[in-house]
Design a protein around this motif. Structure first.
Motif, mmCIF file in Angstrom:
data_model
loop_
_atom_site.group_PDB
_atom_site.id
_atom_site.type_symbol
_atom_site.label_atom_id
_atom_site.label_comp_id
_atom_site.label_asym_id
_atom_site.label_seq_id
_atom_site.Cartn_x
_atom_site.Cartn_y
_atom_site.Cartn_z
ATOM 1 N N ALA A 16 -10.439 1.931 2.199
ATOM 2 C CA ALA A 16 -9.334 2.618 1.520
ATOM 3 C C ALA A 16 -9.352 2.323 0.026
ATOM 4 O O ALA A 16 -9.136 3.223 -0.789
ATOM 5 N N GLY A 17 -9.610 1.074 -0.331
ATOM 6 C CA GLY A 17 -9.676 0.710 -1.747
ATOM 7 C C GLY A 17 -10.759 1.481 -2.471
ATOM 8 O O GLY A 17 -10.556 1.977 -3.581
ATOM 9 N N GLU A 61 -0.712 0.699 14.121
ATOM 10 C CA GLU A 61 0.243 1.120 13.100
ATOM 11 C C GLU A 61 -0.286 0.824 11.699
ATOM 12 O O GLU A 61 -0.172 1.652 10.789
ATOM 13 N N ILE A 62 -0.869 -0.334 11.502
ATOM 14 C CA ILE A 62 -1.391 -0.715 10.192
ATOM 15 C C ILE A 62 -2.575 0.175 9.801
ATOM 16 O O ILE A 62 -2.635 0.677 8.677
ATOM 17 N N ILE A 66 -2.803 2.754 6.646
ATOM 18 C CA ILE A 66 -3.860 2.709 5.631
ATOM 19 C C ILE A 66 -4.421 4.109 5.413
ATOM 20 O O ILE A 66 -4.625 4.536 4.279
ATOM 21 N N GLY A 67 -4.638 4.839 6.489
ATOM 22 C CA GLY A 67 -5.091 6.227 6.372
ATOM 23 C C GLY A 67 -4.091 7.085 5.633
ATOM 24 O O GLY A 67 -4.460 7.938 4.809
ATOM 25 N N ASN A 71 -4.512 9.257 1.905
ATOM 26 C CA ASN A 71 -4.173 10.676 1.745
ATOM 27 C C ASN A 71 -2.957 10.905 0.854
ATOM 28 O O ASN A 71 -2.755 12.016 0.369
ATOM 29 N N ASN A 72 -2.138 9.883 0.670
ATOM 30 C CA ASN A 72 -0.905 9.976 -0.131
ATOM 31 C C ASN A 72 -0.794 8.749 -1.037
ATOM 32 O O ASN A 72 0.059 7.898 -0.815
ATOM 33 N N PRO A 73 -1.644 8.646 -2.052
ATOM 34 C CA PRO A 73 -1.701 7.413 -2.835
ATOM 35 C C PRO A 73 -0.484 7.145 -3.719
ATOM 36 O O PRO A 73 -0.325 6.042 -4.221
ATOM 37 N N PHE A 74 0.373 8.102 -3.924
ATOM 38 C CA PHE A 74 1.499 7.868 -4.834
ATOM 39 C C PHE A 74 2.696 7.468 -4.048
ATOM 40 O O PHE A 74 3.516 7.925 -3.591
#
Length: 74
Positions: A16-17, A61-62, A66-67, A71-74
């Motif tokens: 993800a990073g 859940e975690i 993360i996914g 998809n929604n970084p803000f």
């Protein structure tokens, strides 16, 4: 949390990073945003504790969260 589950979460955060590099908006507090720290902070905020203090049953859940962050970084 078991070491195996913790490793899968660390691997997911690493991916993800990488996906979020250069995607986070600028911040008045940080000239350069650290996407890895962003993901870890979001996980801690959502779960109310460090991922290491979560149960193995929280893994799904975690990972899903993360996914969502990718998809929604803000």
């Amino acid at each position: 949390m078991s070491p195996e589950v913790a490793q899968r979460i660390r691997d997911a955060v690493s991916l993800a990073g990488k996906a979020l590099e250069g995607e986070l908006p600028e911040s008045s507090k940080h000239k350069v945003r650290n996407p890895y720290a962003h993901v870890w902070r979001c996980i801690k905020k959502k779960m109310g504790k460090s991922y290491k203090d979560c149960d193995d049953s929280d893994e799904k859940e975690i990972i899903e969260y993360i996914g969502y962050l990718v998809n929604n970084p803000f």
